[in-house]
Design a protein around this motif. Structure first.
Motif, PDB file in Angstrom:
ATOM      1  N   ALA A   1      14.073   5.372   4.190  1.00 29.98           N
ATOM      2  CA  ALA A   1      13.575   3.752   5.174  1.00 29.98           C
ATOM      3  C   ALA A   1      12.628   4.318   5.357  1.00 29.98           C
ATOM      4  N   THR A   2      11.809   3.127   5.714  1.00 28.00           N
ATOM      5  CA  THR A   2      11.151   3.447   5.841  1.00 28.00           C
ATOM      6  C   THR A   2       9.409   2.513   6.542  1.00 28.00           C
ATOM      7  N   THR A   3      10.521   1.492   6.720  1.00 29.91           N
ATOM      8  CA  THR A   3      10.429   0.152   8.545  1.00 29.91           C
ATOM      9  C   THR A   3      11.296   0.333   9.315  1.00 29.91           C
ATOM     10  N   LYS A   4      11.090   0.158  10.697  1.00 29.60           N
ATOM     11  CA  LYS A   4      11.710   0.178  11.921  1.00 29.60           C
ATOM     12  C   LYS A   4      13.294  -0.083  11.625  1.00 29.60           C
ATOM     13  N   ALA A   5      13.116  -1.365  11.354  1.00 33.30           N
ATOM     14  CA  ALA A   5      14.545  -1.848  10.795  1.00 33.30           C
ATOM     15  C   ALA A   5      15.580  -1.494  10.121  1.00 33.30           C
ATOM     16  N   GLN A   6      14.913  -0.404   8.795  1.00 29.48           N
ATOM     17  CA  GLN A   6      15.660   0.066   7.703  1.00 29.48           C
ATOM     18  C   GLN A   6      15.843   1.239   8.385  1.00 29.48           C
ATOM     19  N   ARG A   7      15.874   1.752   9.532  1.00 28.51           N
ATOM     20  CA  ARG A   7      16.170   3.298   9.710  1.00 28.51           C
ATOM     21  C   ARG A   7      16.824   2.510  10.961  1.00 28.51           C
ATOM     22  N   LYS A   8      16.990   1.910  11.483  1.00 28.10           N
ATOM     23  CA  LYS A   8      18.043   1.639  12.654  1.00 28.10           C
ATOM     24  C   LYS A   8      19.404   1.299  11.289  1.00 28.10           C
ATOM     25  N   LEU A   9      19.225   0.399  10.604  1.00 32.30           N
ATOM     26  CA  LEU A   9      20.046   0.493   9.351  1.00 32.30           C
ATOM     27  C   LEU A   9      21.133   1.579   8.771  1.00 32.30           C
TER      28      LEU A   9
ATOM     29  N   PHE B   1      20.743   4.687  10.630  1.00 30.06           N
ATOM     30  CA  PHE B   1      21.891   5.892  11.652  1.00 30.06           C
ATOM     31  C   PHE B   1      22.697   4.563  12.023  1.00 30.06           C
ATOM     32  N   ASN B   2      22.671   3.665  11.766  1.00 34.40           N
ATOM     33  CA  ASN B   2      23.815   2.616  12.459  1.00 34.40           C
ATOM     34  C   ASN B   2      24.760   2.391  10.899  1.00 34.40           C
ATOM     35  N   LEU B   3      23.991   2.094   9.864  1.00 36.88           N
ATOM     36  CA  LEU B   3      26.081   1.773   8.948  1.00 36.88           C
ATOM     37  C   LEU B   3      26.718   2.518   8.957  1.00 36.88           C
TER      38      LEU B   3
ATOM     39  N   GLU C   1      32.107 -10.476   4.124  1.00 30.86           N
ATOM     40  CA  GLU C   1      31.645 -10.804   6.326  1.00 30.86           C
ATOM     41  C   GLU C   1      31.026  -9.454   7.153  1.00 30.86           C
ATOM     42  N   GLU C   2      31.153  -8.089   6.375  1.00 29.83           N
ATOM     43  CA  GLU C   2      31.128  -7.602   6.713  1.00 29.83           C
ATOM     44  C   GLU C   2      29.419  -7.342   6.819  1.00 29.83           C
ATOM     45  N   ILE C   3      28.852  -7.162   5.586  1.00 29.49           N
ATOM     46  CA  ILE C   3      27.655  -7.207   5.408  1.00 29.49           C
ATOM     47  C   ILE C   3      26.434  -8.168   5.945  1.00 29.49           C
ATOM     48  N   ASP C   4      27.053  -9.408   6.108  1.00 28.65           N
ATOM     49  CA  ASP C   4      26.192 -10.249   7.121  1.00 28.65           C
ATOM     50  C   ASP C   4      26.069 -10.006   8.659  1.00 28.65           C
ATOM     51  N   LEU C   5      27.328  -9.621   8.915  1.00 31.40           N
ATOM     52  CA  LEU C   5      27.711  -8.684  10.432  1.00 31.40           C
ATOM     53  C   LEU C   5      27.209  -7.961  10.584  1.00 31.40           C
TER      54      LEU C   5
ATOM     55  N   HIS D   1      23.545  -8.209  13.688  1.00 30.47           N
ATOM     56  CA  HIS D   1      23.719  -7.594  14.307  1.00 30.47           C
ATOM     57  C   HIS D   1      22.259  -6.553  14.287  1.00 30.47           C
ATOM     58  N   LEU D   2      21.786  -5.769  12.957  1.00 34.95           N
ATOM     59  CA  LEU D   2      20.338  -4.889  13.583  1.00 34.95           C
ATOM     60  C   LEU D   2      19.267  -5.964  12.471  1.00 34.95           C
ATOM     61  N   ASN D   3      19.299  -7.170  12.309  1.00 32.71           N
ATOM     62  CA  ASN D   3      18.091  -7.839  11.890  1.00 32.71           C
ATOM     63  C   ASN D   3      17.554  -7.440  10.555  1.00 32.71           C
ATOM     64  N   VAL D   4      18.614  -7.491   9.401  1.00 32.55           N
ATOM     65  CA  VAL D   4      18.025  -6.849   8.659  1.00 32.55           C
ATOM     66  C   VAL D   4      18.455  -7.911   7.212  1.00 32.55           C
ATOM     67  N   LYS D   5      17.876  -7.904   6.239  1.00 32.84           N
ATOM     68  CA  LYS D   5      18.607  -8.679   5.150  1.00 32.84           C
ATOM     69  C   LYS D   5      19.682  -8.442   4.692  1.00 32.84           C
ATOM     70  N   ARG D   6      20.663  -9.009   3.872  1.00 31.00           N
ATOM     71  CA  ARG D   6      21.756  -8.689   3.252  1.00 31.00           C
ATOM     72  C   ARG D   6      21.414  -7.746   2.809  1.00 31.00           C
ATOM     73  N   GLU D   7      20.662  -7.551   1.874  1.00 31.04           N
ATOM     74  CA  GLU D   7      19.724  -7.025   0.309  1.00 31.04           C
ATOM     75  C   GLU D   7      19.783  -5.571   0.712  1.00 31.04           C
ATOM     76  N   GLU D   8      19.193  -5.624   1.854  1.00 29.21           N
ATOM     77  CA  GLU D   8      18.601  -4.568   2.329  1.00 29.21           C
ATOM     78  C   GLU D   8      20.025  -3.421   2.919  1.00 29.21           C
ATOM     79  N   VAL D   9      21.081  -4.379   3.589  1.00 37.73           N
ATOM     80  CA  VAL D   9      22.382  -3.644   3.482  1.00 37.73           C
ATOM     81  C   VAL D   9      23.384  -3.452   2.495  1.00 37.73           C
ATOM     82  N   ILE D  10      23.488  -4.055   1.377  1.00 35.55           N
ATOM     83  CA  ILE D  10      23.654  -3.504   0.200  1.00 35.55           C
ATOM     84  C   ILE D  10      23.701  -2.429  -0.245  1.00 35.55           C
TER      85      ILE D  10
END
Length: 314
Positions: free
Chosen positions: A139-147, A149-151, A177-181, A185-194
């Motif tokens: 994780a490099t950005t603040k949003a990715q770090r949040k992702l 530790f919360n995923l 549907e869960e990926i979109d949620l 919720h964490l303000n990141v791209k769908r691709e980043e969640v995957i």
């Protein structure tokens, strides 16, 4: 400074010498047990120690503040055991964060040290996990770090919801549907969640698995990840080749007559602007007024002479 004369006996010992409260420890369980027995500070005591540290740089006061909050670090560190890192290391990094918080704590801000220190403890543990988890910076950005530790906790929440609805709870991956949620919720791209889910769910691979059950050597990444170029023998050979290709070649060329040296240089040591080689046998034959076969013979003789000179040089 606030008087601490009315403090309990254990706290009075912490005032006189805070480190005396820590016994000799042999393992992590002993450390945790000892930390949980250390006395908590009252608001009055905490502010007194904090002012002594701030105004007089009193290290004993700093020690009392740190020791009284070791149990907080232990409690927070337990929340990060799911990343496969040693609990002792997590506690150690959390203690670093606690000491940073104590150093910056201002008792006149109207908050307790426990609330102020939580941020510093978690930040230090987060940094340690990101640097060391599977030795990959995930994780490099603040949003990715949040992702990051919360995923894990969000996936557990989805499983709990599925269990309440008597749905499938055995699947390991998120549905669309869960990926979109999660992304929303964490303000990141769908691709980043995957991508993050793929990295978190990937299994660990032992670098060197060691002998197999049948006694044979197991094949692991160490077999093809090792850098053979840094091996001492390879280093010596590389230096020898470099020396022969520079000083050695120059010395060998000096052993040739002018015509032989030019033929070798034109044929093997020159490169045109377009990346092609030097002159051909026929082009050199035209320059010297002899046949191409004669140029070839001179070249072969020159190569033998250079080979001998290089052997002597080496």
């Amino acid at each position: 400074m606030t008087s601490l004369s009315g403090a309990p006996a254990a706290n009075q010992l912490a005032v006189a010498n805070p480190w005396a409260m820590v016994p000799s420890l042999g393992n992590l369980d002993a450390y945790i047990s000892a930390a949980n027995r250390l006395p908590l500070l009252t608001l009055e005591e905490e502010q007194g120690f904090a002012r002594r540290l701030r105004d007089n740089n009193d290290l004993e006061a700093a020690g009392a503040l740190v020791l009284s909050h070791l149990r907080l670090v232990i409690s927070i560190s337990r929340q990060y055991l799911g990343y496969g890192l040693p609990h002792g290391d997590l506690i150690q990094e959390g203690n670093v964060g606690l000491m940073k918080a104590v150093k910056r704590f201002d008792p006149d801000q109207g908050v307790r040290l426990v609330s102020y220190a939580m941020h510093w403890i978690k930040a230090e543990i987060h940094e340690y996990i990101l640097k060391n988890w599977r030795m990959v910076k995930v994780a490099t950005t603040k949003a990715q770090r949040k992702l990051f530790f919360n995923l894990r906790s969000m996936k557990q929440g989805f499983k709990a919801d599925a269990a309440a609805q008597d749905a499938d709870t055995h699947r390991e991956t998120l549905n669309s549907e869960e990926i979109d949620l999660v992304a929303q919720h964490l303000n990141v791209k769908r691709e980043e969640v995957i991508e993050m889910e793929t990295r978190l769910s990937g299994g660990d691979v032992m670098l060197d698995p060691g002998p197999a059950d049948d006694g044979e050597e197991s094949f692991g990444p160490i077999a093809y990840l090792a850098d053979a170029t840094q091996e001492p023998t390879a280093q010596l050979e590389s230096r020898q080749r470099d020396r022969l290709s520079t000083d050695g070649i120059a010395t060998a060329l000096q052993a040739l007559d002018e015509r032989s040296r030019r033929i070798v240089e034109e044929r093997w040591l020159k490169v045109n602007d377009d990346g092609s080689g030097g002159m051909t046998l026929h082009e050199l034959a035209a320059v010297y007024g002899v046949s191409a076969e004669r140029i070839r013979q001179i070249e072969v003789a020159a190569m033998k002479k250079m080979k001998k000179a290089l052997a002597e040089y080496a």
